[in-house]
Design a protein around this motif. Structure first.
Motif, PDB file in Angstrom:
ATOM      1  N   SER A 177       0.804  34.096   4.953  1.00  0.00           N
ATOM      2  CA  SER A 177       0.723  34.500   6.362  1.00  0.00           C
ATOM      3  C   SER A 177      -0.300  35.611   6.553  1.00  0.00           C
ATOM      4  CB  SER A 177       2.088  34.986   6.844  1.00  0.00           C
ATOM      5  OG  SER A 177       2.441  36.200   6.212  1.00  0.00           O
ATOM      6  N   ARG A 217       7.955  43.410  13.359  1.00  0.00           N
ATOM      7  CA  ARG A 217       7.523  44.596  12.607  1.00  0.00           C
ATOM      8  C   ARG A 217       8.617  45.666  12.630  1.00  0.00           C
ATOM      9  NH1 ARG A 217       1.154  44.349  14.557  1.00  0.00           N
ATOM     10  NH2 ARG A 217       0.734  42.305  13.619  1.00  0.00           N
ATOM     11  N   LYS A 236      -4.420  44.169  13.268  1.00  0.00           N
ATOM     12  CA  LYS A 236      -4.788  43.195  12.243  1.00  0.00           C
ATOM     13  C   LYS A 236      -5.946  42.299  12.676  1.00  0.00           C
ATOM     14  CE  LYS A 236      -0.157  43.298  10.180  1.00  0.00           C
ATOM     15  NZ  LYS A 236       0.975  42.526   9.610  1.00  0.00           N
ATOM     16  N   LYS A 267       0.608  30.058  15.210  1.00  0.00           N
ATOM     17  CA  LYS A 267       1.456  31.210  15.484  1.00  0.00           C
ATOM     18  C   LYS A 267       0.695  32.232  16.304  1.00  0.00           C
ATOM     19  CE  LYS A 267       3.760  34.807  12.974  1.00  0.00           C
ATOM     20  NZ  LYS A 267       3.769  35.564  11.791  1.00  0.00           N
ATOM     21  N   TYR A 332      14.026  32.124  15.539  1.00  0.00           N
ATOM     22  CA  TYR A 332      15.198  32.971  15.284  1.00  0.00           C
ATOM     23  C   TYR A 332      16.437  32.384  15.949  1.00  0.00           C
ATOM     24  CZ  TYR A 332      11.489  35.883  13.645  1.00  0.00           C
ATOM     25  OH  TYR A 332      10.398  36.319  12.947  1.00  0.00           O
TER      26      TYR A 332
HETATM   27  C1  PBG Z   1       3.260  39.060   8.296  1.00  0.00           C
HETATM   28  C2  PBG Z   1       4.052  38.194   9.191  1.00  0.00           C
HETATM   29  C3  PBG Z   1       4.198  38.451  10.546  1.00  0.00           C
HETATM   30  C4  PBG Z   1       5.060  37.484  11.024  1.00  0.00           C
HETATM   31  C5  PBG Z   1       5.414  36.641   9.973  1.00  0.00           C
HETATM   32  N1  PBG Z   1       4.762  37.097   8.827  1.00  0.00           N
HETATM   33  C6  PBG Z   1       3.696  39.529  11.423  1.00  0.00           C
HETATM   34  C7  PBG Z   1       2.370  40.102  11.325  1.00  0.00           C
HETATM   35  O1  PBG Z   1       1.395  39.425  10.986  1.00  0.00           O
HETATM   36  O2  PBG Z   1       2.264  41.293  11.594  1.00  0.00           O
HETATM   37  C8  PBG Z   1       5.475  37.455  12.472  1.00  0.00           C
HETATM   38  C9  PBG Z   1       6.788  36.980  12.778  1.00  0.00           C
HETATM   39  C10 PBG Z   1       7.288  37.247  14.136  1.00  0.00           C
HETATM   40  O3  PBG Z   1       6.736  38.018  14.949  1.00  0.00           O
HETATM   41  O4  PBG Z   1       8.333  36.670  14.406  1.00  0.00           O
HETATM   42  N2  PBG Z   1       2.495  38.602   7.363  1.00  0.00           N
END
Ligand code: PBG
Length: 345
Positions: A177, A217, A236, A267, A332
């Motif tokens: 991810s 987060r 990011k 996503k 979720y």
């Molecule tokens: C991080 C990661 C994130 C999510 C899944 N893996 C967040 C990010 O990139 O900061 C987000 C999940 C969510 O918001 O439900 N590698």
């Protein structure tokens, strides 16, 4: 999905009355073009240490962090309801976080312990593990920072080791991810060489730099670090995609597939349904949508205030992912949705 203008209806009102097919629940069911089932759902679980412990996540109503023993029970319930996959995310104790994210490689970190516990309990459910460093770094980034930049190749080297550790713990789906360039190929080559020939890679291929990740987060405790960091970039956007771009998402997906991804993810979810549709139509590969924490939080918060009917809008949103072309949805709401689909809620 062919061009609808080639199938324009020949009849006109009143020979054609569109409402005939909507008049009864059985007619509506008969002609429904998309269907949601528990088999479409991937359920994320947040892990904490301890035994028989739960913690509320204030920004994600109805979602709790679970100690590993409770996560095993939760996985069993999910499997019984027909959910095929759970995704594990750790709330790493702050004392274990480092600039390099070393805890990601610990064979006994929360995620790896949970993998082993769920496998040992012989629960018939797939285990998906995020490959990225953000739950483990003091600065909350998905990679390591060198000279104020998130260093691509150095991060990939660590992600490969994380992936191998997760395979050893029993992870069946690796889900990078992090959005570093070249990570899918590097991980695929390494796990293949190590003999994990059937491990699946679900790449977060089109992952956008999004404000909708805020509650996640909070859940893993990386948000404050990221926002408060003065040494590192505080968002990011040097590695996650710009929300303005769609064609770029096709390049990302093409690359990840060429490097050995079995499935790809888009996503966030609802604001990016056009991307889901484009990916599915362009590549015709298993395409997963992630209904992220902020999307879930919006709907639940509005429901708590009585502005929206929570279950209704959540179930509706899940069908919309299917209609857009998603084969599966990370949400979720998965457990609750599966209960409702089974008539148990
Ligand atoms: C991080 C990661 C994130 C999510 C899944 N893996 C967040 C990010 O990139 O900061 C987000 C999940 C969510 O918001 O439900 N590698």
């Amino acid at each position: 999905m062919s061009n609808s203008s080639s199938r324009l209806p020949l009849a006109r009102y009143p020979q054609l009355r569109m409402r005939r097919l909507r008049a009864q629940s059985w007619t509506r069911r008969l002609v429904a073009e998309s269907r949601l089932s528990a088999a479409d759902l991937i359920w994320p679980i947040f892990l904490i240490d301890g035994i028989n412990r739960t913690e509320q996540i204030p920004t994600m109503p109805g979602v709790e962090r679970l100690s590993i023993d409770l996560a095993v029970k939760a996985a069993r319930e999910a499997a019984e309801l027909g959910i095929p996959v759970i995704a594990l995310f750790p709330a790493t104790p702050p004392a274990l976080k480092t600039d390099m994210g070393d805890e990601a490689l610990n064979e006994n970190n929360l995620v790896h312990q949970a993998c082993r516990a769920i496998k040992a309990a012989r629960i018939p459910i797939g285990i998906m593990v995020d490959i990225a460093l953000d739950p483990y770094t003091t600065h909350g980034h998905d990679g390591i920072a060198l000279d104020g930049r998130i260093a691509n190749d150095e991060t990939v080297d660590i992600l490969v080791r994380q992936a191998l550790a997760s395979c050893a713990a029993g992870a069946e789906i690796l889900s990078p991810s992090d959005m570093m360039d070249g990570r899918i190929g590097a991980i695929r080559t390494a796990v293949e060489a190590a003999g994990y020939k059937d491990v699946l890679i679900l790449s977060y291929a089109a992952k956008y730099a999004s404000g909708f990740y805020g509650p996640y987060r909070d859940a893993i405790g990386s948000g404050k670090a990221l926002a408060g960091s003065t040494l590192y970039p505080s968002d990011k956007s040097t590695y996650q995609m710009d929300s303005a771009n769609a064609h770029e998402a096709m390049r990302e997906v093409a690359l990840d597939l060429a490097e050995g991804a079995d499935m790809v993810m888009v996503k966030p979810g609802l604001p990016y349904l056009d991307i889901i549709r484009m990916v599915k139509e362009t590549f015709a590969v298993p395409t997963v949508a992630y209904q992220v924490s902020g999307e879930y939080a919006m709907l639940m918060a509005a429901s708590e205030r009585g502005f929206l009917d929570g279950p209704r809008v959540l179930m509706e949103s899940l069908v919309c992912f299917k209609r857009a072309g998603a084969d599966a949805i990370v949400t979720y709401y998965a457990l609750e949705a599966a209960r409702r689909l089974a008539g148990k809620a």
